[in-house]
Scaffold this motif. Sequence first.
Motif, PDB file in Angstrom:
ATOM      1  N   TYR A 118       1.077  -1.191  -0.158  1.00  0.00           N
ATOM      2  CA  TYR A 118       0.111   0.051  -0.077  1.00  0.00           C
ATOM      3  C   TYR A 118       0.886   1.439   0.075  1.00  0.00           C
ATOM      4  O   TYR A 118       0.514   2.191  -0.674  1.00  0.00           O
ATOM      5  CB  TYR A 118      -1.109   0.021   1.169  1.00  0.00           C
ATOM      6  CG  TYR A 118      -2.100  -1.296   1.211  1.00  0.00           C
ATOM      7  CD1 TYR A 118      -2.458  -1.723  -0.069  1.00  0.00           C
ATOM      8  CD2 TYR A 118      -2.154  -1.930   2.297  1.00  0.00           C
ATOM      9  CE1 TYR A 118      -3.428  -2.769   0.074  1.00  0.00           C
ATOM     10  CE2 TYR A 118      -2.955  -2.914   2.245  1.00  0.00           C
ATOM     11  CZ  TYR A 118      -3.613  -3.275   1.100  1.00  0.00           C
ATOM     12  OH  TYR A 118      -4.374  -4.396   1.228  1.00  0.00           O
ATOM     13  N   LEU A 119       2.095   1.182   0.514  1.00  0.00           N
ATOM     14  CA  LEU A 119       2.900   2.380   0.625  1.00  0.00           C
ATOM     15  C   LEU A 119       3.489   2.475  -0.742  1.00  0.00           C
ATOM     16  O   LEU A 119       3.577   3.569  -1.204  1.00  0.00           O
ATOM     17  CB  LEU A 119       4.128   2.128   1.581  1.00  0.00           C
ATOM     18  CG  LEU A 119       3.650   2.335   3.013  1.00  0.00           C
ATOM     19  CD1 LEU A 119       4.635   1.951   3.916  1.00  0.00           C
ATOM     20  CD2 LEU A 119       3.318   3.731   3.402  1.00  0.00           C
ATOM     21  N   ALA A 120       3.912   1.519  -1.406  1.00  0.00           N
ATOM     22  CA  ALA A 120       4.270   1.617  -2.859  1.00  0.00           C
ATOM     23  C   ALA A 120       3.198   2.109  -3.917  1.00  0.00           C
ATOM     24  O   ALA A 120       3.224   3.044  -4.634  1.00  0.00           O
ATOM     25  CB  ALA A 120       4.670   0.094  -3.396  1.00  0.00           C
ATOM     26  N   LEU A 121       2.003   1.751  -3.542  1.00  0.00           N
ATOM     27  CA  LEU A 121       0.801   2.237  -4.227  1.00  0.00           C
ATOM     28  C   LEU A 121       0.599   3.571  -4.168  1.00  0.00           C
ATOM     29  O   LEU A 121       0.457   4.563  -4.854  1.00  0.00           O
ATOM     30  CB  LEU A 121      -0.442   1.331  -3.890  1.00  0.00           C
ATOM     31  CG  LEU A 121      -1.828   2.044  -4.466  1.00  0.00           C
ATOM     32  CD1 LEU A 121      -1.716   1.725  -6.008  1.00  0.00           C
ATOM     33  CD2 LEU A 121      -2.987   1.114  -3.997  1.00  0.00           C
ATOM     34  N   PHE A 134      -7.989  -2.988   4.660  1.00  0.00           N
ATOM     35  CA  PHE A 134      -8.539  -1.779   4.182  1.00  0.00           C
ATOM     36  C   PHE A 134      -8.160  -0.538   4.996  1.00  0.00           C
ATOM     37  O   PHE A 134      -7.614   0.679   4.619  1.00  0.00           O
ATOM     38  CB  PHE A 134     -10.012  -1.856   4.445  1.00  0.00           C
ATOM     39  CG  PHE A 134     -10.810  -0.428   3.775  1.00  0.00           C
ATOM     40  CD1 PHE A 134     -10.814  -0.024   2.604  1.00  0.00           C
ATOM     41  CD2 PHE A 134     -11.681   0.102   4.858  1.00  0.00           C
ATOM     42  CE1 PHE A 134     -11.590   1.012   2.156  1.00  0.00           C
ATOM     43  CE2 PHE A 134     -12.421   1.272   4.409  1.00  0.00           C
ATOM     44  CZ  PHE A 134     -12.207   1.716   3.046  1.00  0.00           C
ATOM     45  N   ILE A 135      -8.111  -0.771   6.445  1.00  0.00           N
ATOM     46  CA  ILE A 135      -7.529   0.302   7.361  1.00  0.00           C
ATOM     47  C   ILE A 135      -6.113   0.607   6.968  1.00  0.00           C
ATOM     48  O   ILE A 135      -5.850   1.907   6.950  1.00  0.00           O
ATOM     49  CB  ILE A 135      -7.599  -0.067   8.772  1.00  0.00           C
ATOM     50  CG1 ILE A 135      -9.143  -0.340   9.330  1.00  0.00           C
ATOM     51  CG2 ILE A 135      -6.920   0.741   9.759  1.00  0.00           C
ATOM     52  CD1 ILE A 135      -9.294  -1.197  10.477  1.00  0.00           C
ATOM     53  N   ALA A 159      -2.189   4.542   4.376  1.00  0.00           N
ATOM     54  CA  ALA A 159      -1.184   4.662   3.542  1.00  0.00           C
ATOM     55  C   ALA A 159      -1.548   5.898   2.466  1.00  0.00           C
ATOM     56  O   ALA A 159      -0.764   6.772   2.186  1.00  0.00           O
ATOM     57  CB  ALA A 159      -0.832   3.672   2.685  1.00  0.00           C
ATOM     58  N   LEU A 160      -2.735   5.907   1.975  1.00  0.00           N
ATOM     59  CA  LEU A 160      -3.279   6.826   1.224  1.00  0.00           C
ATOM     60  C   LEU A 160      -3.276   8.284   1.828  1.00  0.00           C
ATOM     61  O   LEU A 160      -3.079   9.455   1.262  1.00  0.00           O
ATOM     62  CB  LEU A 160      -4.392   6.585   0.598  1.00  0.00           C
ATOM     63  CG  LEU A 160      -4.639   5.190  -0.437  1.00  0.00           C
ATOM     64  CD1 LEU A 160      -6.219   4.811  -0.610  1.00  0.00           C
ATOM     65  CD2 LEU A 160      -3.756   5.143  -1.601  1.00  0.00           C
ATOM     66  N   TYR A 161      -3.818   8.282   3.006  1.00  0.00           N
ATOM     67  CA  TYR A 161      -4.054   9.494   3.784  1.00  0.00           C
ATOM     68  C   TYR A 161      -2.706  10.013   3.783  1.00  0.00           C
ATOM     69  O   TYR A 161      -2.575  11.258   3.904  1.00  0.00           O
ATOM     70  CB  TYR A 161      -4.807   9.141   5.029  1.00  0.00           C
ATOM     71  CG  TYR A 161      -4.882  10.347   6.098  1.00  0.00           C
ATOM     72  CD1 TYR A 161      -6.098  11.054   6.177  1.00  0.00           C
ATOM     73  CD2 TYR A 161      -3.946  10.756   6.916  1.00  0.00           C
ATOM     74  CE1 TYR A 161      -6.300  11.960   6.823  1.00  0.00           C
ATOM     75  CE2 TYR A 161      -4.239  11.859   7.797  1.00  0.00           C
ATOM     76  CZ  TYR A 161      -5.438  12.482   7.697  1.00  0.00           C
ATOM     77  OH  TYR A 161      -5.578  13.763   8.655  1.00  0.00           O
ATOM     78  N   GLU A 162      -1.649   9.319   4.452  1.00  0.00           N
ATOM     79  CA  GLU A 162      -0.383  10.118   4.797  1.00  0.00           C
ATOM     80  C   GLU A 162       0.395  10.541   3.432  1.00  0.00           C
ATOM     81  O   GLU A 162       0.784  11.592   3.570  1.00  0.00           O
ATOM     82  CB  GLU A 162       0.599   8.993   5.529  1.00  0.00           C
ATOM     83  CG  GLU A 162       0.126   8.377   6.751  1.00  0.00           C
ATOM     84  CD  GLU A 162       0.136   9.705   7.758  1.00  0.00           C
ATOM     85  OE1 GLU A 162       0.522  10.668   7.728  1.00  0.00           O
ATOM     86  OE2 GLU A 162      -0.719   9.522   8.876  1.00  0.00           O
ATOM     87  N   ALA A 163       0.095   9.813   2.296  1.00  0.00           N
ATOM     88  CA  ALA A 163       0.579  10.536   1.130  1.00  0.00           C
ATOM     89  C   ALA A 163      -0.269  11.564   0.271  1.00  0.00           C
ATOM     90  O   ALA A 163       0.022  11.961  -0.568  1.00  0.00           O
ATOM     91  CB  ALA A 163       0.738   9.198   0.232  1.00  0.00           C
ATOM     92  N   ARG A 164      -1.700  11.846   1.017  1.00  0.00           N
ATOM     93  CA  ARG A 164      -2.455  12.663   0.396  1.00  0.00           C
ATOM     94  C   ARG A 164      -2.955  12.593  -0.849  1.00  0.00           C
ATOM     95  O   ARG A 164      -3.016  13.220  -1.734  1.00  0.00           O
ATOM     96  CB  ARG A 164      -1.858  14.176   0.569  1.00  0.00           C
ATOM     97  CG  ARG A 164      -1.666  14.823   1.901  1.00  0.00           C
ATOM     98  CD  ARG A 164      -1.420  16.241   1.966  1.00  0.00           C
ATOM     99  NE  ARG A 164      -2.595  16.747   1.720  1.00  0.00           N
ATOM    100  CZ  ARG A 164      -3.681  17.136   2.469  1.00  0.00           C
ATOM    101  NH1 ARG A 164      -3.640  16.744   3.426  1.00  0.00           N
ATOM    102  NH2 ARG A 164      -4.862  18.054   2.020  1.00  0.00           N
ATOM    103  N   ALA A 211     -12.999   3.804  13.671  1.00  0.00           N
ATOM    104  CA  ALA A 211     -13.313   5.253  13.981  1.00  0.00           C
ATOM    105  C   ALA A 211     -12.443   5.909  13.261  1.00  0.00           C
ATOM    106  O   ALA A 211     -12.727   7.085  12.508  1.00  0.00           O
ATOM    107  CB  ALA A 211     -13.458   5.624  15.430  1.00  0.00           C
ATOM    108  N   ARG A 212     -10.891   5.888  13.641  1.00  0.00           N
ATOM    109  CA  ARG A 212     -10.104   6.492  12.686  1.00  0.00           C
ATOM    110  C   ARG A 212     -10.055   6.572  11.153  1.00  0.00           C
ATOM    111  O   ARG A 212     -10.112   7.339  10.542  1.00  0.00           O
ATOM    112  CB  ARG A 212      -8.673   6.401  13.161  1.00  0.00           C
ATOM    113  CG  ARG A 212      -7.579   7.388  12.285  1.00  0.00           C
ATOM    114  CD  ARG A 212      -6.199   6.839  12.726  1.00  0.00           C
ATOM    115  NE  ARG A 212      -5.664   5.563  12.365  1.00  0.00           N
ATOM    116  CZ  ARG A 212      -4.799   4.858  12.317  1.00  0.00           C
ATOM    117  NH1 ARG A 212      -3.917   5.450  13.323  1.00  0.00           N
ATOM    118  NH2 ARG A 212      -4.475   3.691  11.949  1.00  0.00           N
TER     119      ARG A 212
END
Length: 345
Positions: A266-269, A295-296, A301-306, A329-330
């Motif tokens: 997910y980080l690579a994605l 999914f979490i 990963a998507l959130y941190e990479a915006r 929740a997060r």
Amino acid sequence: MTLEETYAARLKDGTLIPDPAQAAAIKPLEAVRAKLAEGTKRSLFGRAKPAEDPMGAYLWGGVGRGKSMLMDLFHETSPVPSRRVHFHAFMQELHEAMHEARARGTRDALAPFADGVIKEIRVLCFDEMQITDIADAMIVGRLFEKLFAGGVRVVTTSNRPPDDLYLNGLNRTLFLPFIEMVKTRMIVHHLESPRDHRQDRLAGAPVYFVGGGALDELWESLTDGRSEGLTLRVKGRDLRLEDFSSGVARASFKELCGKPLGAGDYLALARAVRVLILTDVPVLDRAHGNEARRFITLIDALYEARVKLIVSAEAEPEALSSGGVFEFARTASRLREMQSADWGA
């Protein structure tokens, strides 16, 4: 036609919207195209002379500024054989070719691949250059040296200036000569536009759909219906995205969370895409614990990479985890935040 003429024609027919920053970025690209149009010069003995500067162009700037579009125009108007490819996909090809060459006992595993490129094309167009992997960092300099020596020019886009490539990477001092090569052998141009054309296409459009939505239309709008696919190599495994074009990817929940993928995938994605269209997200109950955890991790990963996220799901974010079984929740909060109009790097 020159690039300026092609760009002017696209403005006239309404395909493109006037943007002074894009018009300025045409000039360095045209300088490279004009060099290519001159053809290969020969010495008195009939041998090809080494290619002259500029050996290419490095176009960098924020997401949605039109870098990929301008590179596509360059590719279309190239007077010589040209290849346009996403940087990650090309490096994947290179690593696989080097692995095969080593298996054959080839001393310089990079040379056969570089020679093959030199025989086939005169200009290589890289989209979205990013150096985050030490394996890429250690060979990209030698690759460019061989291509330049063989007369192949390189045009690339990136979200980062050359000095920020492989920033804080392991053994980065070994990478610095490549940065210097880019700055001295290529025309570096900052496409500095206040306008995010990708966000313009999404302006006013919802990005979270319950029970389906116009995702096909959004995909067509963001990619012009073009898909080149992308393969990411992660810890010896391949993560394949069939729907990918110029930083925009589309995949189903099952494809990304129904398989045994982990944080590294997910980080690579998240590094490779700037917009992800994620389809068919189900309500996650106790029986789907593995999928829920993936999914979490994906959303984190998507959130941190915006990364800009467009979702179709069975329920609103807060209702995607039935019965509160998971620490969700997060994730729900982040899914809400990622719906904001100004979200996305």
